[in-house]
Design a protein around this motif. Structure first.
Motif, PDB file in Angstrom:
ATOM      1  N   GLU A  68       3.179   2.258  -2.853  1.00 29.57           N
ATOM      2  CA  GLU A  68       4.315   2.446  -4.086  1.00 29.57           C
ATOM      3  C   GLU A  68       5.260   1.523  -4.142  1.00 29.57           C
ATOM      4  OE1 GLU A  68       6.257   6.361  -4.169  1.00 29.57           O
ATOM      5  OE2 GLU A  68       4.668   7.080  -5.340  1.00 29.57           O
ATOM      6  N   ASN A  69       5.935   0.962  -3.209  1.00 24.70           N
ATOM      7  CA  ASN A  69       6.724  -0.007  -3.002  1.00 24.70           C
ATOM      8  C   ASN A  69       6.301  -1.332  -3.560  1.00 24.70           C
ATOM      9  OD1 ASN A  69       5.366  -0.579  -0.761  1.00 24.70           O
ATOM     10  ND2 ASN A  69       7.186  -0.569   0.714  1.00 24.70           N
ATOM     11  N   ASP A  70       4.834  -1.649  -3.482  1.00 21.38           N
ATOM     12  CA  ASP A  70       4.591  -2.669  -3.949  1.00 21.38           C
ATOM     13  C   ASP A  70       4.881  -3.071  -5.572  1.00 21.38           C
ATOM     14  OD1 ASP A  70       3.384  -3.761  -1.496  1.00 21.38           O
ATOM     15  OD2 ASP A  70       1.461  -2.643  -1.997  1.00 21.38           O
ATOM     16  N   ARG A 104       7.669  -2.280  -7.230  1.00 20.93           N
ATOM     17  CA  ARG A 104       8.977  -2.599  -7.420  1.00 20.93           C
ATOM     18  C   ARG A 104       9.485  -1.803  -8.812  1.00 20.93           C
ATOM     19  NH1 ARG A 104       9.032  -7.758  -8.901  1.00 20.93           N
ATOM     20  NH2 ARG A 104       6.783  -7.799  -8.906  1.00 20.93           N
TER      21      ARG A 104
END
Length: 357
Positions: free
Chosen positions: A272-274, A276
């Motif tokens: 998910e954090n990829d 941004r």
């Protein structure tokens, strides 16, 4: 697959909405047309072009959320999901992240005579990407790919299930029921062969009785009911065999090769954090009133489950016949119209199931 393992499936179903224009511009959503002709500076993401939200997309999303027993978030917003892929001209997708329009719903399915409730985590609005046109049968055996941006910006709903599905048959029944509801609501044509309804299959396996989830793979853009069932069955078997042989399941994105009946690895699965995520600065948040939600609720048609119950109680049909006759709204409406005109319900039902079909 060995009874030692349990299959765990969550589905992300994308459905194109049946609006005349795209989600953030006035380009047509009509299927087909010469490549790269249904485009403009907004859906191509050209510098200085500004999006304007299509109001009907919001109304359709509320309608689907209510039909799937969801909570409608009266304050929701759009976000930018950042990733690079050739069919994404802006290098980000305008989607919804932490404040989607619908949350916490459910859908009841029936498999082998047993009813099961599948939780729905969320439903969010987003824009579709373009389409890669490969020189071969799949991306894996192609020497080149072209991109057609006609589909870019077509409005989508992404309907995300809880990992409550336990077999290929349940996955198929879930998507089939979902497609029926979308068609009843007249928000999507549900034509899987044209890509207007497609599923991403998140599949993992775990030791039966275990509470911990295994490592999952995601097989993208599966566009038929049969293929969805086969993907789940194949991928669960592949993972179980890999684990039994002492191997490790990689968290990755895969594709379905229908000709061979197998999934193929494509790339490492992003976290998910990829992506941004951050709030979309060019669109204001959406505020939905109680009055609007109630107005949409009053516009909902009688859905399949209610029609089945009524056909059994009022018309004296068997549940099996009522289920078949209500799969499509037009078929169910035809039976109602015939009975209203004076036909005997059982006689016309038998005729529809026999000679007419």
């Amino acid at each position: 697959m060995s009874s030692k393992y349990e299959t765990v499936v969550g589905l992300e179903v994308h459905t194109e909405l049946k609006t005349k224009s795209k989600i953030f511009c006035g380009c047509t959503t009509e299927f087909g047309g010469d490549q790269n002709t249904h485009v403009c500076p907004v859906c191509l993401g050209l510098p200085g072009a500004m999006p304007v939200l299509n109001k009907q997309v919001v109304e359709f999303a509320i309608k689907v959320g209510l039909a799937l027993n969801c909570e409608i978030l009266k304050f929701n917003k759009f976000d930018r999901k950042n990733y690079y892929y050739p069919d994404l001209p802006k290098n980000y997708q305008t989607s919804q992240y932490d404040l989607p329009i619908c949350l916490n719903g459910h859908l009841d399915i029936e498999v082998n005579g047993e009813t099961k409730r599948i939780g729905i985590t969320r439903i969010h609005m987003e824009e579709d990407a373009g389409k890669l046109v490969h020189s071969g049968n799949t991306i894996s055996d192609s020497n080149s790919s072209n991109v057609d941006y006609n589909r870019t910006g077509v409005p989508l709903l992404e309907i995300v299930s809880e990992p409550d599905i336990r077999s290929g048959a349940e996955a198929r029944a879930y998507v089939e029921k979902l497609r029926s509801i979308l068609q009843y609501l007249e928000v999507s044509d549900g034509r899987m062969e044209e890509g207007s309804l497609r599923g991403d299959c998140n599949v993992s396996v775990r030791l039966r009785g275990s509470k911990e989830f295994g490592t999952r793979t995601e097989t993208k853009n599966v566009n038929s009911l049969t293929a969805i069932q086969k993907v789940v069955e194949y991928e669960a078997l592949r993972q179980a065999k890999l684990i039994e042989a002492g191997g490790k399941v990689d968290q990755e994105t895969r594709t379905w090769d229908d000709a061979q009946g197998i999934t193929l690895g494509m790339r490492k699965k992003d976290e998910e954090n990829d992506y941004r995520y951050f709030p979309e600065p060019d669109l204001v948040p959406i505020v939905i009133t109680d009055e609007k939600i109630e107005e949409v609720r009053q516009s909902l048609p009688e859905l399949q489950d209610a029609k089945i119950a009524r056909f059994v109680s009022e018309y004296g049909l068997s549940r099996e016949d009522a289920t078949i006759l209500t799969m499509a709204r037009k078929t169910a409406d035809y039976l109602d119209a015939a009975v209203k005109a004076g036909a005997d319900p059982k006689t016309v039902a038998n005729w529809m199931l026999g000679d007419l079909s």
